[in-house]
Design an enzyme around this catalytic site. Sequence first.
Site, PDB file in Angstrom:
ATOM      1  N   THR A 134       0.426  -1.336   0.197  1.00  0.00           N
ATOM      2  CA  THR A 134       0.142   0.365  -0.032  1.00  0.00           C
ATOM      3  C   THR A 134       0.923   1.261  -0.161  1.00  0.00           C
ATOM      4  O   THR A 134       1.644   1.079   0.366  1.00  0.00           O
ATOM      5  CB  THR A 134      -0.882  -0.027   1.727  1.00  0.00           C
ATOM      6  N   GLU A 136       0.164   3.673   1.912  1.00  0.00           N
ATOM      7  CA  GLU A 136       0.751   4.099   3.466  1.00  0.00           C
ATOM      8  C   GLU A 136       1.831   3.589   4.056  1.00  0.00           C
ATOM      9  O   GLU A 136       3.001   4.677   4.809  1.00  0.00           O
ATOM     10  CB  GLU A 136      -0.052   4.064   4.192  1.00  0.00           C
ATOM     11  N   TYR A 158      -1.745   1.027  10.942  1.00  0.00           N
ATOM     12  CA  TYR A 158      -1.178   0.052   8.767  1.00  0.00           C
ATOM     13  C   TYR A 158      -0.210   0.298   8.426  1.00  0.00           C
ATOM     14  O   TYR A 158       0.195  -1.484   7.884  1.00  0.00           O
ATOM     15  CB  TYR A 158      -3.158   0.063   9.143  1.00  0.00           C
ATOM     16  N   LYS A 162       1.773  -2.833   7.332  1.00  0.00           N
ATOM     17  CA  LYS A 162       2.011  -3.138   5.966  1.00  0.00           C
ATOM     18  C   LYS A 162       3.437  -3.141   5.726  1.00  0.00           C
ATOM     19  O   LYS A 162       3.692  -4.538   4.336  1.00  0.00           O
ATOM     20  CB  LYS A 162       0.921  -2.236   5.202  1.00  0.00           C
TER      21      LYS A 162
HETATM   22  P1  NAP Z   1     -11.447  -5.194   2.157  1.00  0.00           P
HETATM   23  O1  NAP Z   1     -12.019  -4.113   1.575  1.00  0.00           O
HETATM   24  O2  NAP Z   1     -10.855  -3.915   3.630  1.00  0.00           O
HETATM   25  O3  NAP Z   1     -11.175  -6.202   2.667  1.00  0.00           O
HETATM   26  C1  NAP Z   1      -9.911  -6.791   2.942  1.00  0.00           C
HETATM   27  C2  NAP Z   1     -10.214  -8.617   3.102  1.00  0.00           C
HETATM   28  O4  NAP Z   1      -9.564  -9.230   4.091  1.00  0.00           O
HETATM   29  C3  NAP Z   1     -12.097  -9.048   3.434  1.00  0.00           C
HETATM   30  O5  NAP Z   1     -12.343 -10.087   2.258  1.00  0.00           O
HETATM   31  C4  NAP Z   1     -12.005  -9.686   5.125  1.00  0.00           C
HETATM   32  O6  NAP Z   1     -12.574 -10.194   5.394  1.00  0.00           O
HETATM   33  C5  NAP Z   1     -10.413 -10.293   5.283  1.00  0.00           C
HETATM   34  N1  NAP Z   1      -9.943 -10.191   6.203  1.00  0.00           N
HETATM   35  C6  NAP Z   1     -10.206  -9.233   7.180  1.00  0.00           C
HETATM   36  N2  NAP Z   1      -9.115  -9.976   8.411  1.00  0.00           N
HETATM   37  C7  NAP Z   1      -9.196 -10.941   8.386  1.00  0.00           C
HETATM   38  C8  NAP Z   1      -8.078 -12.370   8.352  1.00  0.00           C
HETATM   39  N3  NAP Z   1      -7.569 -12.110   9.889  1.00  0.00           N
HETATM   40  N4  NAP Z   1      -7.943 -13.720   7.940  1.00  0.00           N
HETATM   41  C9  NAP Z   1      -8.725 -13.481   6.910  1.00  0.00           C
HETATM   42  N5  NAP Z   1      -9.262 -12.868   6.075  1.00  0.00           N
HETATM   43  C10 NAP Z   1      -9.229 -11.240   6.874  1.00  0.00           C
HETATM   44  O7  NAP Z   1      -9.976  -4.229   1.825  1.00  0.00           O
HETATM   45  P2  NAP Z   1      -9.787  -4.165  -0.073  1.00  0.00           P
HETATM   46  O8  NAP Z   1     -10.241  -2.612  -0.026  1.00  0.00           O
HETATM   47  O9  NAP Z   1     -10.481  -5.043  -0.765  1.00  0.00           O
HETATM   48  O10 NAP Z   1      -7.951  -3.841  -0.154  1.00  0.00           O
HETATM   49  C11 NAP Z   1      -8.075  -5.078  -0.051  1.00  0.00           C
HETATM   50  C12 NAP Z   1      -6.390  -5.538   0.275  1.00  0.00           C
HETATM   51  O11 NAP Z   1      -5.115  -4.474  -0.097  1.00  0.00           O
HETATM   52  C13 NAP Z   1      -6.111  -5.320   1.758  1.00  0.00           C
HETATM   53  O12 NAP Z   1      -4.959  -6.009   2.196  1.00  0.00           O
HETATM   54  C14 NAP Z   1      -5.706  -3.839   1.504  1.00  0.00           C
HETATM   55  O13 NAP Z   1      -4.841  -3.493   2.729  1.00  0.00           O
HETATM   56  C15 NAP Z   1      -4.376  -4.066   0.545  1.00  0.00           C
HETATM   57  N6  NAP Z   1      -5.192  -2.558  -0.386  1.00  0.00           N
HETATM   58  C16 NAP Z   1      -5.540  -1.636  -0.558  1.00  0.00           C
HETATM   59  C17 NAP Z   1      -5.982  -0.331  -1.044  1.00  0.00           C
HETATM   60  C18 NAP Z   1      -7.609   0.242  -0.835  1.00  0.00           C
HETATM   61  O14 NAP Z   1      -7.452   1.803  -1.341  1.00  0.00           O
HETATM   62  N7  NAP Z   1      -8.518  -0.214  -1.647  1.00  0.00           N
HETATM   63  C19 NAP Z   1      -4.384  -0.016  -1.133  1.00  0.00           C
HETATM   64  C20 NAP Z   1      -3.743  -0.499  -1.093  1.00  0.00           C
HETATM   65  C21 NAP Z   1      -3.721  -1.465  -0.409  1.00  0.00           C
HETATM   66  P3  NAP Z   1     -14.270  -9.754   6.007  1.00  0.00           P
HETATM   67  O15 NAP Z   1     -15.056  -9.442   4.894  1.00  0.00           O
HETATM   68  O16 NAP Z   1     -14.972 -10.258   6.583  1.00  0.00           O
HETATM   69  O17 NAP Z   1     -13.945  -8.410   6.962  1.00  0.00           O
HETATM   70  O1  F7E Z   2      -9.466   7.797   4.226  1.00  0.00           O
HETATM   71  C1  F7E Z   2      -9.809  11.515   6.228  1.00  0.00           C
HETATM   72  C2  F7E Z   2      -8.815  10.473   6.179  1.00  0.00           C
HETATM   73  O2  F7E Z   2     -10.617   5.785   4.958  1.00  0.00           O
HETATM   74  C3  F7E Z   2      -8.840   8.957   3.850  1.00  0.00           C
HETATM   75  C4  F7E Z   2      -7.189   1.797   2.692  1.00  0.00           C
HETATM   76  O3  F7E Z   2      -7.905   1.650   2.062  1.00  0.00           O
HETATM   77  O4  F7E Z   2      -6.186   4.247   1.135  1.00  0.00           O
HETATM   78  C5  F7E Z   2      -7.047   3.365   2.439  1.00  0.00           C
HETATM   79  O5  F7E Z   2      -6.948   4.279   3.183  1.00  0.00           O
HETATM   80  C6  F7E Z   2      -8.545  10.461   3.846  1.00  0.00           C
HETATM   81  C7  F7E Z   2      -7.599  10.605   5.136  1.00  0.00           C
HETATM   82  O6  F7E Z   2      -8.332   6.030   3.102  1.00  0.00           O
HETATM   83  C8  F7E Z   2     -12.932  11.077   7.105  1.00  0.00           C
HETATM   84  O7  F7E Z   2      -7.871  10.788   7.326  1.00  0.00           O
HETATM   85  C9  F7E Z   2     -11.411  12.905   6.338  1.00  0.00           C
HETATM   86  O8  F7E Z   2      -6.974  11.192   4.966  1.00  0.00           O
HETATM   87  O9  F7E Z   2     -10.596   6.549   2.949  1.00  0.00           O
HETATM   88  P1  F7E Z   2      -9.817   6.726   4.283  1.00  0.00           P
HETATM   89  P2  F7E Z   2      -6.829   5.742   3.945  1.00  0.00           P
HETATM   90  O10 F7E Z   2      -6.946   6.061   5.363  1.00  0.00           O
HETATM   91  O11 F7E Z   2      -5.815   6.634   2.386  1.00  0.00           O
HETATM   92  C10 F7E Z   2      -4.769   3.080   1.403  1.00  0.00           C
HETATM   93  C11 F7E Z   2      -4.195   3.559   0.414  1.00  0.00           C
HETATM   94  C12 F7E Z   2      -4.612   1.882   2.300  1.00  0.00           C
HETATM   95  O12 F7E Z   2      -4.263   1.226   2.068  1.00  0.00           O
HETATM   96  C13 F7E Z   2      -6.498   1.410   3.628  1.00  0.00           C
HETATM   97  O13 F7E Z   2      -6.472   0.328   3.042  1.00  0.00           O
HETATM   98  O14 F7E Z   2      -9.749  11.123   4.504  1.00  0.00           O
HETATM   99  N1  F7E Z   2     -10.759  11.259   6.315  1.00  0.00           N
HETATM  100  N2  F7E Z   2     -12.147  12.230   7.241  1.00  0.00           N
HETATM  101  C14 F7E Z   2     -11.599  10.650   6.339  1.00  0.00           C
HETATM  102  N3  F7E Z   2     -11.657   9.138   6.732  1.00  0.00           N
HETATM  103  C15 F7E Z   2     -12.084   8.500   6.979  1.00  0.00           C
HETATM  104  N4  F7E Z   2     -12.388   6.800   6.434  1.00  0.00           N
HETATM  105  N5  F7E Z   2     -13.717   9.114   7.660  1.00  0.00           N
HETATM  106  C16 F7E Z   2     -13.806  10.276   7.559  1.00  0.00           C
HETATM  107  O15 F7E Z   2     -14.711  10.761   8.613  1.00  0.00           O
END
Ligand code: NAP
Ligand code: F7E
Length: 356
Positions: A134, A136, A158, A162
Site C-alpha cells: 500500500t 501507506e 496499519y 504493511k
Molecule cells: P477490504 O475490503 O477491507 O477487504 C479485506 C479482506 O480481508 C476482507 O475479505 C476481510 O474479510 C479479509 N480479512 C480481514 N482480516 C482477515 C483475517 N484475519 N483473516 C482472513 N481474512 C481477513 O480491503 P480492500 O480494499 O479490498 O483491499 C484489499 C487489500 O489491499 C487489503 O490488504 C488492503 O490493506 C490492501 N490495500 C487496499 C487499498 C485500497 O485503497 N482499497 C490500497 C492499498 C492496499 P471480512 O470481509 O470478513 O472483513
Molecule cells: O481516508 C480522511 C482521512 O479511510 C482517506 C485504505 O484502503 O487507502 C485507504 O486508506 C482520507 C484520510 O482511506 C474522514 O483522514 C477525513 O486522510 O478513505 P480513507 P486511507 O486512510 O487513505 C490506503 C492506500 C490503504 O491501503 C488502506 O487500506 O480521508 N478523512 N474524514 C476521513 N476518512 C474516513 N475514513 N472517515 C472520515 O470521516
Amino acid sequence: MKKKVALIFGITGQDGSYLTEFLLNKNYFVFGVKRRTSLIHTTRIDHIYEDRHLKPNLILKYGDVTDFSNVFHIISETNPDEIYNLAAQSNVGVSFELPEYTAQTDSIGTLRILEAIRILDKKKKKIKFYQASTSEIFGNSPDKPYSEKSRFAPASPYGTAKLYSYWITKNYREAYSIFAANGILFNHESPRRGENFISRKTIIGIINMLHGKQKCLYLGNLYARRDWGHAKEFVEAQWKILQQKKPDDFVIATGKNYSVKDLVNLVLKKVGIRYIWKKDKKGFEYAVSLSDKGHIKKSQVIIKQDKTYFRPNEVHDLKGNYSKAKRILKWKPKVSFDQLITEMIKKETENHKKLS
Ligand code: NAP
Ligand code: F7E
C-alpha cells in the site's frame, strides 16, 4: 489445457470480489478464504457464487490469516498456482484502535502464508505470491510523487504493519527464490468500497440527507490528499504482476491526487446541492445549504468537521508514479476521478431506491 488455480485470502473484500470476477473470466479455478462471522457477509461475491452448482469453479473455505494451521492446511489442500494475499484489517483509522490485531493480520498473516509456501513448495517452486502492499508505507516521506525507489515513512499502525509485509515478501523472494511480489497500490475505490472509507461514506451520507435519512455528515481532516483510482482496473494490475517472468514490486496509482474537500465538493456538485463553507470559533469547518433540495432545507448544516474522525497522525499527501508499471506491465489507469465518483453516486442512488 489445465485450468490455473488461484487462492485468494480476503475474497469477501472490495478487491477480492473484483479479482474473483477477473480470474473466473480468465478461466481460472478460484478458491477463496472467508472468515467465520455471526452474520453471513459474502454480499460482494454472492452474485458470482449463487450459481456455484452450475459453475463449480469457485470454492469458498473458512479461514483466517491469524491461524497458521488453517493457512497451511488450505494451501496444502488447494495446491494453488497463484496466491493473492488481500486479507487485512485495512482501515487506517481503526488501526490506531486495534494496533496489535492489525499487526497480527497485516504483518504476521503475510509471514504465515509465506512460511506455508516455503515449507510446502520447497522443491517445485510453482506457487506465485502476490502481497497487497500500500501507498501507506510511504506515509509522509519527502520523495514525492512516490515510486518503487522512494523512502518509506509509515505514519500509522496499519502502514507500519504493511511495511513489515512488504519487506518479508522481498526477504522470502531473495532468501528462498519464491516468486513473491508486492503491488504497492494507492487508494482505489468502487461502489463495493467499505462504507466507512471516505469516498463511500461521503456519498452514502449525502444521498441519505437528500432522502431525509440523515441530518448531517460528520468528517475529519478535509485537507489530506489522496491518489484515487478504480478498484476494478487495479485488480488487473495485481494479476499482471504475477504474470511476469521475474517477481518484482510495482507502484499502481493514477498519478493525480485530490483533497478530501475536493471529493466532498464534487459529490455535492454532482447531486445538485448549493452550499457554502464556513468556519466556527474553534476553526472547524462546516457547510450550509443555500436552498432546499430533496429533504435538505435552506440553511441546514449538511457537513461538519468532528474531532472523532481526525486520526492521531495523518498521511497528508499521497501521489504515485506508476511509470514502472506502465513500462513493464503495460498497465495504465483509464477511469478518471470524476468518472469513479459518478459511478459510485449512481450505484448508491440505485441501492437507496431498492431499500426504500
Ligand atoms: P477490504 O475490503 O477491507 O477487504 C479485506 C479482506 O480481508 C476482507 O475479505 C476481510 O474479510 C479479509 N480479512 C480481514 N482480516 C482477515 C483475517 N484475519 N483473516 C482472513 N481474512 C481477513 O480491503 P480492500 O480494499 O479490498 O483491499 C484489499 C487489500 O489491499 C487489503 O490488504 C488492503 O490493506 C490492501 N490495500 C487496499 C487499498 C485500497 O485503497 N482499497 C490500497 C492499498 C492496499 P471480512 O470481509 O470478513 O472483513
Ligand atoms: O481516508 C480522511 C482521512 O479511510 C482517506 C485504505 O484502503 O487507502 C485507504 O486508506 C482520507 C484520510 O482511506 C474522514 O483522514 C477525513 O486522510 O478513505 P480513507 P486511507 O486512510 O487513505 C490506503 C492506500 C490503504 O491501503 C488502506 O487500506 O480521508 N478523512 N474524514 C476521513 N476518512 C474516513 N475514513 N472517515 C472520515 O470521516
